[in-house]
Scaffold this motif. Sequence first.
Motif, PDB file in Angstrom:
ATOM      1  N   GLY A  31      72.699  54.458  23.554  1.00  6.38           N
ATOM      2  CA  GLY A  31      71.296  54.816  23.720  1.00  6.38           C
ATOM      3  C   GLY A  31      70.310  53.842  23.098  1.00  6.38           C
ATOM      4  O   GLY A  31      69.105  54.009  23.259  1.00  6.38           O
ATOM      5  N   GLU A  32      70.789  52.840  22.403  1.00  9.94           N
ATOM      6  CA  GLU A  32      69.844  51.912  21.767  1.00  9.94           C
ATOM      7  C   GLU A  32      69.481  50.757  22.706  1.00  9.94           C
ATOM      8  O   GLU A  32      70.150  50.496  23.698  1.00  9.94           O
ATOM      9  CB  GLU A  32      70.415  51.360  20.457  1.00  9.94           C
ATOM     10  N   VAL A  33      68.381  50.099  22.346  1.00 11.75           N
ATOM     11  CA  VAL A  33      68.025  48.857  23.021  1.00 11.75           C
ATOM     12  C   VAL A  33      68.249  47.737  22.019  1.00 11.75           C
ATOM     13  O   VAL A  33      67.663  47.728  20.940  1.00 11.75           O
ATOM     14  CB  VAL A  33      66.552  48.856  23.479  1.00 11.75           C
ATOM     15  N   LEU A  34      69.149  46.834  22.369  1.00 11.99           N
ATOM     16  CA  LEU A  34      69.452  45.707  21.482  1.00 11.99           C
ATOM     17  C   LEU A  34      68.972  44.430  22.144  1.00 11.99           C
ATOM     18  O   LEU A  34      69.312  44.160  23.295  1.00 11.99           O
ATOM     19  CB  LEU A  34      70.965  45.636  21.235  1.00 11.99           C
ATOM     20  N   ALA A  35      68.167  43.685  21.420  1.00 12.57           N
ATOM     21  CA  ALA A  35      67.716  42.400  21.951  1.00 12.57           C
ATOM     22  C   ALA A  35      68.506  41.289  21.289  1.00 12.57           C
ATOM     23  O   ALA A  35      68.660  41.270  20.069  1.00 12.57           O
ATOM     24  CB  ALA A  35      66.228  42.214  21.685  1.00 12.57           C
ATOM     25  N   LEU A  36      69.041  40.383  22.108  1.00 10.40           N
ATOM     26  CA  LEU A  36      69.737  39.216  21.569  1.00 10.40           C
ATOM     27  C   LEU A  36      68.815  38.022  21.696  1.00 10.40           C
ATOM     28  O   LEU A  36      68.402  37.654  22.799  1.00 10.40           O
ATOM     29  CB  LEU A  36      71.031  38.962  22.339  1.00 10.40           C
ATOM     30  N   LEU A  37      68.475  37.463  20.560  1.00  5.90           N
ATOM     31  CA  LEU A  37      67.599  36.300  20.551  1.00  5.90           C
ATOM     32  C   LEU A  37      68.418  35.068  20.211  1.00  5.90           C
ATOM     33  O   LEU A  37      69.391  35.157  19.475  1.00  5.90           O
ATOM     34  CB  LEU A  37      66.518  36.456  19.476  1.00  5.90           C
ATOM     35  N   GLY A  38      67.991  33.958  20.729  1.00  3.17           N
ATOM     36  CA  GLY A  38      68.682  32.725  20.385  1.00  3.17           C
ATOM     37  C   GLY A  38      68.208  31.607  21.274  1.00  3.17           C
ATOM     38  O   GLY A  38      67.765  31.868  22.393  1.00  3.17           O
ATOM     39  N   PRO A  39      68.311  30.371  20.802  1.00  2.32           N
ATOM     40  CA  PRO A  39      67.885  29.256  21.637  1.00  2.32           C
ATOM     41  C   PRO A  39      68.819  29.067  22.831  1.00  2.32           C
ATOM     42  O   PRO A  39      69.871  29.712  22.910  1.00  2.32           O
ATOM     43  CB  PRO A  39      67.958  28.053  20.689  1.00  2.32           C
ATOM     44  N   ASN A  40      68.450  28.196  23.743  1.00  2.79           N
ATOM     45  CA  ASN A  40      69.316  27.908  24.889  1.00  2.79           C
ATOM     46  C   ASN A  40      70.667  27.395  24.399  1.00  2.79           C
ATOM     47  O   ASN A  40      70.727  26.604  23.467  1.00  2.79           O
ATOM     48  CB  ASN A  40      68.685  26.839  25.781  1.00  2.79           C
ATOM     49  N   GLY A  41      71.732  27.884  25.039  1.00  2.00           N
ATOM     50  CA  GLY A  41      73.062  27.406  24.678  1.00  2.00           C
ATOM     51  C   GLY A  41      73.611  28.037  23.409  1.00  2.00           C
ATOM     52  O   GLY A  41      74.635  27.601  22.881  1.00  2.00           O
ATOM     53  N   ALA A  42      72.956  29.105  22.926  1.00  2.00           N
ATOM     54  CA  ALA A  42      73.403  29.726  21.688  1.00  2.00           C
ATOM     55  C   ALA A  42      74.662  30.570  21.883  1.00  2.00           C
ATOM     56  O   ALA A  42      75.424  30.791  20.944  1.00  2.00           O
ATOM     57  CB  ALA A  42      72.287  30.602  21.111  1.00  2.00           C
ATOM     58  N   GLY A  43      74.886  31.031  23.127  1.00  2.00           N
ATOM     59  CA  GLY A  43      76.049  31.871  23.398  1.00  2.00           C
ATOM     60  C   GLY A  43      75.689  33.273  23.871  1.00  2.00           C
ATOM     61  O   GLY A  43      76.564  34.119  24.035  1.00  2.00           O
ATOM     62  N   LYS A  44      74.414  33.516  24.123  1.00  2.42           N
ATOM     63  CA  LYS A  44      73.969  34.848  24.562  1.00  2.42           C
ATOM     64  C   LYS A  44      74.632  35.236  25.881  1.00  2.42           C
ATOM     65  O   LYS A  44      75.219  36.313  26.013  1.00  2.42           O
ATOM     66  CB  LYS A  44      72.444  34.882  24.759  1.00  2.42           C
ATOM     67  N   THR A  45      74.515  34.345  26.858  1.00  2.98           N
ATOM     68  CA  THR A  45      75.056  34.647  28.181  1.00  2.98           C
ATOM     69  C   THR A  45      76.574  34.722  28.142  1.00  2.98           C
ATOM     70  O   THR A  45      77.180  35.578  28.795  1.00  2.98           O
ATOM     71  CB  THR A  45      74.590  33.588  29.197  1.00  2.98           C
ATOM     72  N   THR A  46      77.205  33.860  27.353  1.00  2.00           N
ATOM     73  CA  THR A  46      78.666  33.906  27.235  1.00  2.00           C
ATOM     74  C   THR A  46      79.116  35.253  26.672  1.00  2.00           C
ATOM     75  O   THR A  46      80.078  35.845  27.158  1.00  2.00           O
ATOM     76  CB  THR A  46      79.164  32.769  26.327  1.00  2.00           C
ATOM     77  N   LEU A  47      78.388  35.741  25.668  1.00  7.00           N
ATOM     78  CA  LEU A  47      78.735  37.034  25.074  1.00  7.00           C
ATOM     79  C   LEU A  47      78.683  38.129  26.139  1.00  7.00           C
ATOM     80  O   LEU A  47      79.620  38.929  26.280  1.00  7.00           O
ATOM     81  CB  LEU A  47      77.774  37.345  23.918  1.00  7.00           C
ATOM     82  N   ILE A  48      77.610  38.141  26.924  1.00 10.35           N
ATOM     83  CA  ILE A  48      77.475  39.146  27.980  1.00 10.35           C
ATOM     84  C   ILE A  48      78.570  38.975  29.029  1.00 10.35           C
ATOM     85  O   ILE A  48      79.186  39.946  29.474  1.00 10.35           O
ATOM     86  CB  ILE A  48      76.072  39.041  28.619  1.00 10.35           C
TER      87      ILE A  48
END
Lengths: 309, 253
Positions: A31-48
């Motif tokens: 039920g939470e909203v979690l925002a992942l912040l990070g510069p380009n190439g930080a690994g955000k998309t890879t994590l998803i």
Amino acid sequence: MSSIVSVTGLRKTYAGGFQALKGVDLEIAEGEVLALLGPNGAGKTTLISTICGISTITEGAITVGGHDVVRDFRAARNMIGLVPQELHVEGFESVFSTVRFTRGLFGKRRDDALIEQILRDLALWDKRDERIMALSGGMKRRVMIAKALAHEPRILFLDEPTAGVDVELRQSMWEVMRGLKARGVTIILTTHYIEEAEAMADRVGVINKGELLLVEETGTLMRQMGKKTLTVELGAPLEALPPALARDGIVLGPDGASLIYSYDTAARQTGITDLLADIRGAGLQMVDLHTTQSSLEDIFVGLVKGGRR
Amino acid sequence: MNLAAIRAIYIFEMSRTFRTIWQSLVSPVLSTSLYFVVFGTAIGSRIETVEGVSYGAFIVPGLIMLTVLQQSVANAGFGIYFPKFVGTIYELLSAPVTVLEIVIGYVGAAATKALMIGLIILATSTFFVDIRIAHPVWMLAFLVMTSFSFAMLGFILGIWAKTFEQLNLVPMLLITPLVFLGGSFYSISMLPPVWQTITMFNPVVYLISGFRWSFFGLADVPVAASLAAISVFAGLCLLAIWAIFRTGWRLRT
């Protein structure tokens, strides 16, 4: 709160040898909203991508709703809706049929009434019979959100949902997200826009170079790491800071016409009262006062430069 | 089994076919008619019969096989290559579907289209020659098995291909020559002995021979060998697809 997504010791090394994730641990509450912040190439998309099954896991484990995403992928993926960053659409398909296709792909029986509701919520109903290639970029993005919602997921991943989207559309996307949150959908979004994280997220995670630097409640993060600045505009400029005012955190403004005092909002004593008394004691005239609070952006830049907290 | 997913993929792929129905049907009908004119009329006037069957009728099974092989490879290849190309493959990779469900959906649709075209060519050929089908059930069975197994090959090619050129290369450089050299327009027995032996390594020979047997009751190789060849081929394709999805080769990063 129980975890709906649990990531343990996740490492991801791509075929070329690039280490995109270096041991990420993350618990996401239902039920939470979690925002992942990070510069380009930080690994955000890879994590998803690893959570959703698009990328393979090099090391570590992920469970979604208690289901291992590799061994029990069907149960895990049933719970997830994904809106990737890039606009990937079947240009020749109509809006309605592409959304219906996704629902079928997730094993749900046909429900045109539900799809109608989703399209209406996203202001796409008028466009239902149009070919996707005829839509604007913002509309295509909404089509992708509609597809992700077609199977009524309990968890929604939004990879930069408002990148390159105009202000009006961004506001309407936020409305959609709030509506989903109200229905109990867990939302994980990645973003470059700090104000988006501030406005939407219950918690913020900061990723840099494949490491999760911190995950913190948005408000707490602001309070803990937020510095406030008090600016005192003076009646007449000063050549140098009077010795009576000298203390930690104070500097003379650029033209000597102001005093700038930084203080920690979390500290027991901010020192403002003393400072103001000393200014009067020194016989200086105050024209104006204002305070500013550091934004998530400042915190974020500080973290990314400074490394793990 | 996620039947809804199979249905969704199948309907999606078939609707793509029906969007371009005229292109899909006109071109095979036209090219078949051309083959009849060139091979049937020009060459047929000199050969007249092959093993008791008029040459015009003799080439019908080969012609059908030629198009069915090309179509099943091309359709399935395009079907899985296109989502890769435009990026919508993400949806398939993140959906709760198994390899088998994906394959049944894509390969099933590609095979269906190839089958439809095969039957249309059969119908077209009746305008040119008298056709008798000795074993209609076997005829259909061969057609179905061929469509499915070559659609699987096309599916593998679609996953392998990184460019549209690569996607077209294999059907052009491999499938077409194999079919032409596989006895579509002649009987293997008409070849010199050395070439007869070499030809036996061409898997398409077994398909065409078995298919022709279902029409005229005459075959270059035993029917059992044809059935075995096609089964082994289908099995190998299925195994390759399973391995591809297991490792995520050219699909998952």
